[in-house]
Enzyme design. Structure first.
Site, PDB file in Angstrom:
ATOM      1  N   HIS A 178      17.190  22.497  20.124  1.00  0.00           N
ATOM      2  CA  HIS A 178      18.174  21.508  20.250  1.00  0.00           C
ATOM      3  C   HIS A 178      19.619  22.177  20.132  1.00  0.00           C
ATOM      4  O   HIS A 178      19.889  22.107  19.170  1.00  0.00           O
ATOM      5  CB  HIS A 178      17.946  20.343  19.631  1.00  0.00           C
ATOM      6  CG  HIS A 178      18.824  19.057  19.939  1.00  0.00           C
ATOM      7  ND1 HIS A 178      19.707  19.181  20.676  1.00  0.00           N
ATOM      8  CD2 HIS A 178      18.712  17.706  19.408  1.00  0.00           C
ATOM      9  CE1 HIS A 178      20.227  17.856  20.835  1.00  0.00           C
ATOM     10  NE2 HIS A 178      19.804  17.083  19.910  1.00  0.00           N
ATOM     11  N   ASN A 181      24.488  18.178  22.128  1.00  0.00           N
ATOM     12  CA  ASN A 181      24.861  16.623  21.366  1.00  0.00           C
ATOM     13  C   ASN A 181      25.723  16.842  20.284  1.00  0.00           C
ATOM     14  O   ASN A 181      25.531  16.082  19.227  1.00  0.00           O
ATOM     15  CB  ASN A 181      23.849  15.722  21.294  1.00  0.00           C
ATOM     16  CG  ASN A 181      22.973  15.180  22.776  1.00  0.00           C
ATOM     17  OD1 ASN A 181      23.753  15.305  23.586  1.00  0.00           O
ATOM     18  ND2 ASN A 181      21.951  14.646  22.682  1.00  0.00           N
ATOM     19  N   TYR A 183      25.224  18.916  17.643  1.00  0.00           N
ATOM     20  CA  TYR A 183      24.719  19.429  16.380  1.00  0.00           C
ATOM     21  C   TYR A 183      25.054  20.887  16.140  1.00  0.00           C
ATOM     22  O   TYR A 183      25.664  21.343  16.937  1.00  0.00           O
ATOM     23  CB  TYR A 183      23.301  18.987  16.313  1.00  0.00           C
ATOM     24  CG  TYR A 183      22.924  17.493  16.691  1.00  0.00           C
ATOM     25  CD1 TYR A 183      23.430  16.751  15.657  1.00  0.00           C
ATOM     26  CD2 TYR A 183      22.429  16.896  17.746  1.00  0.00           C
ATOM     27  CE1 TYR A 183      23.262  15.297  15.569  1.00  0.00           C
ATOM     28  CE2 TYR A 183      22.417  15.734  18.003  1.00  0.00           C
ATOM     29  CZ  TYR A 183      22.715  14.814  17.198  1.00  0.00           C
ATOM     30  OH  TYR A 183      22.664  13.319  17.047  1.00  0.00           O
ATOM     31  N   ARG A 230      17.789  22.869  25.119  1.00  0.00           N
ATOM     32  CA  ARG A 230      18.562  21.835  25.768  1.00  0.00           C
ATOM     33  C   ARG A 230      20.153  21.897  25.479  1.00  0.00           C
ATOM     34  O   ARG A 230      20.637  22.271  24.281  1.00  0.00           O
ATOM     35  CB  ARG A 230      18.358  20.327  24.997  1.00  0.00           C
ATOM     36  CG  ARG A 230      18.859  19.004  25.732  1.00  0.00           C
ATOM     37  CD  ARG A 230      18.350  17.877  25.081  1.00  0.00           C
ATOM     38  NE  ARG A 230      18.387  16.690  26.233  1.00  0.00           N
ATOM     39  CZ  ARG A 230      18.337  15.505  25.865  1.00  0.00           C
ATOM     40  NH1 ARG A 230      18.683  15.179  24.720  1.00  0.00           N
ATOM     41  NH2 ARG A 230      18.275  14.630  26.919  1.00  0.00           N
ATOM     42  N   ASN A 238      29.226  13.334  19.396  1.00  0.00           N
ATOM     43  CA  ASN A 238      29.312  13.691  18.088  1.00  0.00           C
ATOM     44  C   ASN A 238      30.627  14.401  18.025  1.00  0.00           C
ATOM     45  O   ASN A 238      30.717  15.518  17.012  1.00  0.00           O
ATOM     46  CB  ASN A 238      28.178  14.387  17.640  1.00  0.00           C
ATOM     47  CG  ASN A 238      27.027  13.405  17.190  1.00  0.00           C
ATOM     48  OD1 ASN A 238      27.145  12.293  16.769  1.00  0.00           O
ATOM     49  ND2 ASN A 238      25.878  13.885  17.875  1.00  0.00           N
TER      50      ASN A 238
HETATM   51  C1  8OZ Z   1      20.601   8.943  19.166  1.00  0.00           C
HETATM   52  C2  8OZ Z   1      20.425   8.645  17.810  1.00  0.00           C
HETATM   53  C3  8OZ Z   1      20.248   9.703  16.824  1.00  0.00           C
HETATM   54  C4  8OZ Z   1      20.007  10.734  17.235  1.00  0.00           C
HETATM   55  C5  8OZ Z   1      20.750  13.289  19.924  1.00  0.00           C
HETATM   56  C6  8OZ Z   1      18.970  13.478  18.419  1.00  0.00           C
HETATM   57  O1  8OZ Z   1      21.708  12.803  20.209  1.00  0.00           O
HETATM   58  C7  8OZ Z   1      19.869  12.629  18.817  1.00  0.00           C
HETATM   59  C8  8OZ Z   1      20.108  11.252  18.465  1.00  0.00           C
HETATM   60  C9  8OZ Z   1      20.339  10.288  19.359  1.00  0.00           C
HETATM   61  O2  8OZ Z   1      20.272  14.390  20.438  1.00  0.00           O
END
Ligand code: 8OZ
Length: 364
Positions: A178, A181, A183, A230, A238
């Protein structure tokens, strides 16, 4: 032409796997894990109900206690979690499905109450995100994270390596890294969140370094045709941003080609939001640059998916929310049957309601 004639519904090869169709269940956080970050007792049923997807990518799963950023998400760092996931993979395989696990470190998208010993979340740099963390006591504002020391970065890579080992032990067919998004890996990629002055910050090459080290470590363990990644190049999810995403992600994808990964999975547009991307960014450039299977995600419906295949804009199409409400989504799309509506109140947390109780057509 009837829907069923679209090659969306024809079997296809992904690395060593013959998928039943080109439809992927996207990774979906459902926040129903048991204490100890062990997958829910209901998770085997939930995923088995959806095993007619060509590929399931199981929900984002923290690779370490430090990698956790939301209440009640599952982990893949200890034996009890492996035992829980074994039940999931066995249930999906018994139905003829394929399932990868999404490996997740949230970085700064966390809260001390979710961290070991109430520690600060870690990040490339001490840049506080806007917004709130989903904690066991409800939503709480994000805090300023602690910047990771250079000496800690091999430990981050090790967390991914260890988690991928456990994922294979748990019976997953492969893993998805991952890097989307907003992270941890995305935080390293972007110049809004990565202000480092060492070899892991500054130039695009430096900001991509941690991600590529993670890919190298994971593919040293898991055959690379069982490893996907991904990315969400234009998503603001975020509180992430970059001054030149086209150059950044073109570099990333070119570098990824070295590893001969199973696939590149792209969130097209804003995660869970509009598909339109910033002027000047062309996601198809990434598709063409990548030497491998391209999975497209975000806001697809049947018509858009059929069109994407006709125009060869993607190899596989990942559906998220429609899979929550429709365990037999593939059958419904194929026959043009109506879809169940999603209940937004049961998305995160709770019990079987809104999780395993959505009806399939033939069960109604
Ligand atoms: C929505 C709520 C919590 C986590 C992501 C893992 O955005 C998430 C996620 C999405 O990739």
């Amino acid at each position: 032409m009837s829907n069923a004639n679209s090659d969306l519904f024809h079997s296809t090869q992904l690395g060593p796997f013959t998928l039943q169709n080109r439809i992927v269940m996207a990774p979906l956080t459902r926040s129903r894990a048991q204490s100890g970050d062990i997958p829910s007792e209901l998770a085997p049923l939930y995923y088995a109900q959806r095993a007619s997807a060509g590929l399931i990518i199981a929900e984002a799963t923290q690779i370490s206690p430090q990698g956790k950023g939301y209440a009640f998400t599952p982990g893949i760092y200890d034996d009890a979690q492996v035992a829980g996931w074994k039940k999931v993979t066995a249930a999906v395989h018994a139905k003829g499905g394929h399932i990868f696990l999404q490996l997740w470190h949230v970085g700064r998208i966390s809260h001390p109450s979710l961290q070991p010993d109430g520690a600060l979340p870690v990040a490339p740099s001490a840049v506080q995100p806007e917004g709130n963390a989903f904690t066991e006591d409800g939503f709480q504002p994000f805090v300023t994270p602690r910047a990771l020391a250079l000496e800690e970065l091999p430990g981050i890579v090790e967390q991914y390596r260890h988690a991928s080992l456990l994922a294979i032990e748990a019976g997953f067919d492969g893993v998805e890294i991952h890097a989307a998004n907003g992270y941890l890996l995305d935080q390293f990629l972007r110049d809004k969140t990565n202000l480092r002055t060492d070899n892991y910050g500054g130039s695009i090459e430096n900001r991509s370094r941690l991600l590529l080290e993670v890919v190298e470590a994971v593919t040293a363990l898991v055959p690379s045709d069982r490893v996907g990644i991904r990315l969400s190049p234009v998503s603001p999810a975020n509180d992430i941003a970059d001054s030149n995403p086209q150059a950044l992600f073109s570099h990333v994808v070119e570098q990824l080609n070295r590893f001969k990964l199973a696939y590149l999975h792209v969130v097209e547009g804003a995660t869970g939001g509009p598909r339109q991307v910033d002027d000047g960014f062309d996601l198809q450039i990434l598709r063409r640059l990548f030497n491998g299977t391209y999975i497209a995600n975000n806001g697809y419906d049947l018509a858009l998916a059929i069109k994407a295949r006709q125009d060869n804009l993607a190899d596989l199409i990942a559906f998220g929310r429609p899979f929550i409400a429709n365990p037999d989504l593939v059958e419904r799309l194929k026959t043009g049957a109506p879809l169940n509506a999603l209940d937004p109140d049961t998305l995160y947390g709770g019990d079987a309601r809104g999780y395993t109780d959505y009806q399939a057509l033939n069960a109604a």
